[in-house]
Write a protein that holds these residues in place. Structure first.
Motif, mmCIF file in Angstrom:
data_model
loop_
_atom_site.group_PDB
_atom_site.id
_atom_site.type_symbol
_atom_site.label_atom_id
_atom_site.label_comp_id
_atom_site.label_asym_id
_atom_site.label_seq_id
_atom_site.Cartn_x
_atom_site.Cartn_y
_atom_site.Cartn_z
ATOM 1 N N UNK A 67 0.837 -1.202 0.000
ATOM 2 C CA UNK A 67 0.000 0.000 0.000
ATOM 3 C C UNK A 67 0.875 1.257 0.000
ATOM 4 N N UNK A 68 1.940 1.244 0.777
ATOM 5 C CA UNK A 68 2.903 2.358 0.822
ATOM 6 C C UNK A 68 3.524 2.587 -0.548
ATOM 7 N N UNK A 69 3.873 1.512 -1.227
ATOM 8 C CA UNK A 69 4.572 1.606 -2.509
ATOM 9 C C UNK A 69 3.772 2.380 -3.552
ATOM 10 N N UNK A 70 2.450 2.322 -3.469
ATOM 11 C CA UNK A 70 1.604 3.042 -4.430
ATOM 12 C C UNK A 70 0.921 4.262 -3.796
ATOM 13 N N UNK A 71 1.258 4.551 -2.542
ATOM 14 C CA UNK A 71 0.676 5.695 -1.856
ATOM 15 C C UNK A 71 0.985 6.985 -2.628
ATOM 16 N N UNK A 72 -0.007 7.860 -2.757
ATOM 17 C CA UNK A 72 0.146 9.083 -3.553
ATOM 18 C C UNK A 72 1.315 9.949 -3.065
ATOM 19 N N UNK A 73 1.459 10.105 -1.764
ATOM 20 C CA UNK A 73 2.567 10.909 -1.237
ATOM 21 C C UNK A 73 3.908 10.291 -1.637
ATOM 22 N N UNK A 74 4.029 8.993 -1.461
ATOM 23 C CA UNK A 74 5.271 8.294 -1.800
ATOM 24 C C UNK A 74 5.598 8.444 -3.276
ATOM 25 N N UNK A 75 4.600 8.289 -4.130
ATOM 26 C CA UNK A 75 4.818 8.357 -5.582
ATOM 27 C C UNK A 75 5.078 9.785 -6.041
ATOM 28 N N UNK A 76 4.195 10.714 -5.661
ATOM 29 C CA UNK A 76 4.247 12.085 -6.185
ATOM 30 C C UNK A 76 5.271 12.983 -5.489
ATOM 31 N N UNK A 77 5.398 12.860 -4.181
ATOM 32 C CA UNK A 77 6.255 13.784 -3.416
ATOM 33 C C UNK A 77 7.648 13.230 -3.129
ATOM 34 N N UNK A 78 7.829 11.926 -3.367
ATOM 35 C CA UNK A 78 9.142 11.348 -3.096
ATOM 36 C C UNK A 78 9.734 10.720 -4.361
ATOM 37 N N UNK A 79 9.137 9.662 -4.881
ATOM 38 C CA UNK A 79 9.714 8.976 -6.039
ATOM 39 C C UNK A 79 9.943 9.910 -7.228
ATOM 40 N N UNK A 80 8.940 10.693 -7.586
ATOM 41 C CA UNK A 80 9.068 11.592 -8.738
ATOM 42 C C UNK A 80 10.073 12.714 -8.480
ATOM 43 N N UNK A 81 10.180 13.146 -7.236
ATOM 44 C CA UNK A 81 11.089 14.237 -6.885
ATOM 45 C C UNK A 81 12.545 13.756 -6.892
ATOM 46 N N UNK A 82 12.808 12.580 -6.310
ATOM 47 C CA UNK A 82 14.197 12.120 -6.207
ATOM 48 C C UNK A 82 14.686 11.414 -7.469
ATOM 49 N N UNK A 83 13.764 10.923 -8.282
ATOM 50 C CA UNK A 83 14.134 10.163 -9.480
ATOM 51 C C UNK A 83 15.208 10.799 -10.349
ATOM 52 N N UNK A 84 15.093 12.080 -10.693
ATOM 53 C CA UNK A 84 16.102 12.709 -11.552
ATOM 54 C C UNK A 84 17.505 12.776 -10.941
ATOM 55 N N UNK A 85 17.613 12.650 -9.636
ATOM 56 C CA UNK A 85 18.908 12.713 -8.962
ATOM 57 C C UNK A 85 19.628 11.361 -8.946
ATOM 58 N N UNK A 86 18.907 10.299 -9.256
ATOM 59 C CA UNK A 86 19.435 8.955 -9.031
ATOM 60 C C UNK A 86 20.044 8.315 -10.264
ATOM 61 N N UNK A 87 21.131 7.608 -10.017
ATOM 62 C CA UNK A 87 21.776 6.795 -11.037
ATOM 63 C C UNK A 87 21.234 5.370 -10.971
ATOM 64 N N UNK A 88 20.903 4.916 -9.771
ATOM 65 C CA UNK A 88 20.382 3.571 -9.597
ATOM 66 C C UNK A 88 20.069 3.294 -8.140
ATOM 67 N N UNK A 89 19.470 2.117 -7.906
ATOM 68 C CA UNK A 89 19.142 1.714 -6.539
ATOM 69 C C UNK A 89 19.082 0.201 -6.442
ATOM 70 N N UNK A 90 19.162 -0.284 -5.218
ATOM 71 C CA UNK A 90 19.026 -1.713 -4.885
ATOM 72 C C UNK A 90 18.112 -1.823 -3.678
#
Length: 94
Positions: A67-90
């Protein structure tokens, strides 16, 4: 208890970028009901094996994590915001 760990490799790991990413990740505290514990750390060793920043998150169950993984805050305010800064993740989930 379900634990989700993510290690991030940052494209430009400047002090400013790492602080911004840390603050963005920490902003999830109190904004996502399923998220019970959140810890964010910035690497201090800087070895060839190191990732730049990591999170440890804990949930009551795997279903709460999903549920957290698809939570609007997690997707819109975190994943989309940090995505451009990242080279990769594990990740590691248990």
């Amino acid at each position: 208890m379900f634990t989700h760990i993510v290690l991030f490799k940052v494209k430009e790991p400047t002090k400013e970028n790492l602080q911004f990413l840390k603050e963005t990740l920490l902003s999830m505290n109190g904004n996502i009901n399923e998220l019970k514990e959140l810890e964010v750390g910035v690497d201090v060793i800087k070895s060839d094996r190191s990732y730049d920043i990591g999170i440890i998150t804990r949930f009551d169950s795997k279903e709460d994590y999903l549920a957290y993984d698809v939570n609007e805050y997690h997707v819109e305010k975190v994943k989309k915001v940090i995505g451009p800064y990242l080279e990769g993740s594990k990740t590691l989930d248990f």
